[in-house]
Write a protein that holds these residues in place. Structure first.
Motif, mmCIF file in Angstrom:
data_model
loop_
_atom_site.group_PDB
_atom_site.id
_atom_site.type_symbol
_atom_site.label_atom_id
_atom_site.label_comp_id
_atom_site.label_asym_id
_atom_site.label_seq_id
_atom_site.Cartn_x
_atom_site.Cartn_y
_atom_site.Cartn_z
ATOM 1 N N LEU A 262 0.459 -8.740 -2.466
ATOM 2 C CA LEU A 262 0.791 -9.942 -1.714
ATOM 3 C C LEU A 262 -0.356 -10.271 -0.777
ATOM 4 C CD1 LEU A 262 4.507 -9.158 -0.764
ATOM 5 C CD2 LEU A 262 3.743 -10.903 -2.371
ATOM 6 N N PRO A 263 -0.530 -11.537 -0.429
ATOM 7 C CA PRO A 263 -1.557 -11.885 0.560
ATOM 8 C C PRO A 263 -1.161 -11.369 1.936
ATOM 9 C CG PRO A 263 -0.224 -13.802 0.024
ATOM 10 C CD PRO A 263 0.179 -12.727 -0.948
ATOM 11 N N ASP A 264 -2.122 -11.256 2.812
ATOM 12 C CA ASP A 264 -1.848 -10.825 4.185
ATOM 13 C C ASP A 264 -1.162 -11.972 4.919
ATOM 14 O OD1 ASP A 264 -1.742 -9.904 6.737
ATOM 15 O OD2 ASP A 264 -3.875 -9.387 6.895
ATOM 16 N N LEU A 265 0.097 -11.733 5.289
ATOM 17 C CA LEU A 265 0.885 -12.769 5.970
ATOM 18 C C LEU A 265 1.253 -12.343 7.383
ATOM 19 C CD1 LEU A 265 3.220 -13.671 2.969
ATOM 20 C CD2 LEU A 265 1.146 -14.868 3.693
ATOM 21 N N GLY A 266 0.393 -11.523 7.973
ATOM 22 C CA GLY A 266 0.624 -11.105 9.351
ATOM 23 C C GLY A 266 1.535 -9.911 9.507
ATOM 24 N N GLY A 267 1.771 -9.179 8.427
ATOM 25 C CA GLY A 267 2.582 -7.963 8.505
ATOM 26 C C GLY A 267 3.976 -8.119 7.952
ATOM 27 N N ILE A 268 4.461 -9.366 7.793
ATOM 28 C CA ILE A 268 5.819 -9.571 7.285
ATOM 29 C C ILE A 268 5.965 -9.075 5.846
ATOM 30 C CG2 ILE A 268 5.399 -11.904 6.391
ATOM 31 C CD1 ILE A 268 8.152 -12.704 7.407
ATOM 32 N N GLN A 269 4.821 -8.968 5.152
ATOM 33 C CA GLN A 269 4.830 -8.533 3.752
ATOM 34 C C GLN A 269 4.631 -7.037 3.602
ATOM 35 O OE1 GLN A 269 2.144 -9.535 5.303
ATOM 36 N NE2 GLN A 269 0.698 -7.899 4.780
ATOM 37 N N ALA A 270 4.508 -6.311 4.708
ATOM 38 C CA ALA A 270 4.045 -4.921 4.672
ATOM 39 C C ALA A 270 5.000 -3.980 3.942
ATOM 40 C CB ALA A 270 3.797 -4.421 6.093
ATOM 41 N N THR A 271 6.307 -4.132 4.134
ATOM 42 C CA THR A 271 7.268 -3.216 3.526
ATOM 43 C C THR A 271 8.403 -4.007 2.883
ATOM 44 O OG1 THR A 271 8.642 -3.027 5.514
ATOM 45 C CG2 THR A 271 6.788 -1.488 5.305
ATOM 46 N N ILE A 272 9.102 -3.354 1.963
ATOM 47 C CA ILE A 272 10.254 -4.001 1.324
ATOM 48 C C ILE A 272 11.305 -4.329 2.373
ATOM 49 C CG2 ILE A 272 12.205 -3.584 -0.225
ATOM 50 C CD1 ILE A 272 10.341 -2.130 -2.090
ATOM 51 N N GLU A 273 11.490 -3.433 3.339
ATOM 52 C CA GLU A 273 12.486 -3.679 4.383
ATOM 53 C C GLU A 273 12.177 -4.966 5.140
ATOM 54 O OE1 GLU A 273 14.381 -1.496 8.334
ATOM 55 O OE2 GLU A 273 12.603 -0.671 7.367
ATOM 56 N N LYS A 274 10.902 -5.156 5.507
ATOM 57 C CA LYS A 274 10.528 -6.376 6.228
ATOM 58 C C LYS A 274 10.658 -7.604 5.337
ATOM 59 C CE LYS A 274 7.346 -4.552 9.725
ATOM 60 N NZ LYS A 274 5.968 -4.614 10.261
#
Length: 525
Positions: A372-384
């Motif tokens: 995924l592209p860097d979206l400010g951390g919202i994409q970092a984990t499945i939980e998020k």
């Protein structure tokens, strides 16, 4: 050959205790019993009388009134250990059990297991750094003195702790020991037990400290073993198989759990239902047998999670307040491709990337590794991603500068599908219906931990149809929802039928859809 002295803490069901003691000692092992002083004297006398002629049974010299979470549990254990050390000089190992425990291997297998690896078996994790404690107080267990029971004297328990806080009576952990934590079901070598008993006599400061901690049976032996024994001689695990439900309650085993229990890499299991008479009979006979060939697959916890999960179908994801008034956008289209065979779902997403101008993202709510592209951390984990799913999708639409976006989903993600269908954007769904061979299902079961290389064939014969039925059930749930603009791509369908479904799903001419539908090897495994 190893000889085990079992340390049994118990408080009820004298007949079951007698049966347990007779089973364990019949194979040449020993048992030392501490029977709770809160329990009826008549029950204790019944146990003593029934086992009086058994030279492999001894009793704690002093009975203690035990309470959950109290020092009394450790004190009772120490009394039973001291009696065992004195009564059984030939015992090489000391194994902590409860009245709900039973052997799930033969005595011969257990003895060989302990002989093969000269180690102590005890869970022992750093108290402050580990996440072993899931709920309740943590540091407060140690730094304040606890004189009341949180379960039976909740008001006094917290009043005393809060008073100490106001008065600044915080105490330090003994400077030379590292507090550890873990399960109380341990198996320790004789040398280790003797070191511990010697330590308890010499270090009265440490004994005073633990005597007023909360739930010391999860820290006392765990700390002392790590303090006294070289780390390479400690196996940080328990030899007793136990599981907990989502609510923190121990899982109880019944008659039909026999095969599953035998396949776990443990010597004992807890808790055996008092009504599981057939299971007790079979396990009792097993311990006395000479069986040593056990097929260890160790998939018990994965199977439990899978089977219990099938019965918990409800609202997994409630609406969050920050999403209640949000939308992906009225003019946007979200295309959801659903396939249990992820490699086929990804194959379709790759076709969209190659043959159309529709951005397509693989299983972003199921695979942590999805690019995924860097979206400010919202994409970092499945939980998020799951928690902020609508915000995430809006950002992806913006990132790709598109009004049409395709994503892959597992059929089990139905709550996510339902949530996206309630959005004011346009949502379409394509389910890829495939066949499931026994070989593929077996591979799937091994990938997700439901089976292992040594799972018995008879267990697989029961598991494979269950998993296949679960796949069909997930598909039925999707269709029962009556989603609008839902289309099906079938492995057994003709190219023309699949082209029609693709044309409607993608809103493309049927000629282009037919080109996609005729892709060589699309449904191959």
């Amino acid at each position: 050959m190893a000889k085990i002295a079992f340390i049994l803490l118990c408080h009820k069901d004298p007949k079951a205790i007698i049966d347990q003691a007779q089973r364990l000692t019949a194979a040449g092992d020993y048992i030392s019993i501490h029977f709770d002083a809160r329990s009826p004297r008549s029950d204790y006398e019944m146990i003593q009388a029934a086992l009086a002629e058994n030279g492999s049974v001894t009793f704690a010299r002093k009975r203690v009134k035990c309470g959950w979470g109290e020092w009394s549990l450790v004190q009772g254990t120490l009394h039973a250990v001291e009696a065992a050390v004195e009564a059984f000089p030939r015992a090489t190992h000391f194994y902590m059990v409860s009245g709900d425990c039973m052997a799930i291997k033969s005595a011969e297998y257990a003895h060989e297991f302990l002989d093969d690896d000269d180690k102590d078996y005890i869970e022992s994790f750093d108290f402050f750094e580990s996440d072993w404690i899931k709920t309740g107080i943590k540091e407060d267990r140690l730094i304040w003195r606890h004189y009341f029971n949180e379960r039976t004297q909740k008001g006094l328990f917290y009043a005393a702790m809060n008073l100490q806080k106001r008065l600044g009576l915080k105490r330090d952990v003994p400077a030379d020991i590292q507090i550890m934590i873990g399960s109380q079901w341990w198996c320790l070598r004789r040398r280790t037990i003797e070191w511990i008993l010697d330590f308890t006599r010499k270090r009265r400061d440490v004994m005073r400290f633990f005597s007023t901690t909360w739930i010391p049976d999860e820290t006392f032996f765990q700390t002392l073993v790590r303090h006294l024994v070289p780390h390479e001689e400690i196996e940080t695990r328990t030899l007793t198989f136990l599981m907990f439900t989502d609510y923190g309650m121990p899982v109880t085993f019944y008659n039909d759990h026999y095969d599953m229990l035998l396949s776990q890499d443990y010597l004992f299991a807890r808790k055996i239902s008092p009504d599981a008479h057939e299971l007790k009979r079979r396990l009792g006979a097993l311990y006395a047998s000479d069986t040593t060939d056990f097929k260890i697959s160790n998939e018990g916890r994965s199977l439990f999670k899978f089977l219990t999960g099938r019965g918990r179908i409800g609202q997994r994801f409630g609406e969050r307040f920050w999403e209640s008034e949000t939308t992906l956008g009225r003019d946007r289209e979200l295309l959801i491709i659903v396939s249990k065979k992820w490699h086929i779902g990804k194959r379709m997403l790759q076709l969209l990337r190659d043959k159309t101008n529709i951005p397509a993202i693989d299983y972003l709510f199921d695979e942590e590794e999805t690019v995924l592209p860097d979206l400010g951390g919202i994409q970092a984990t499945i939980e998020k991603r799951t928690r902020h799913r609508r915000a995430l999708m809006r950002m992806l639409f913006d990132y790709y500068k598109t009004d049409r976006l395709a994503i892959g989903m597992d059929p089990g993600d139905i709550e996510l599908m339902k949530d996206f269908y309630t959005d004011r954007s346009k949502t379409r769904l394509l389910e890829i219906e495939t066949d499931y061979s026994d070989e593929w299902i077996l591979g799937h079961a091994m990938r997700v931990g439901l089976a292992g290389e040594r799972t018995p064939q008879e267990a697989l014969d029961r598991l494979i149809p269950t998993i296949r039925q679960d796949f069909f059930y997930e598909s039925d749930r999707i269709r029962d929802e009556g989603f609008l603009d839902m289309h099906i791509l079938r492995e057994n369908g003709t190219s023309e039928e699949n082209a029609e479904a693709l044309a409607k799903f993608l809103t493309i001419p049927e000629e282009r859809a037919l080109e996609l539908a005729q892709t060589d090897g699309f449904f191959s495994d």
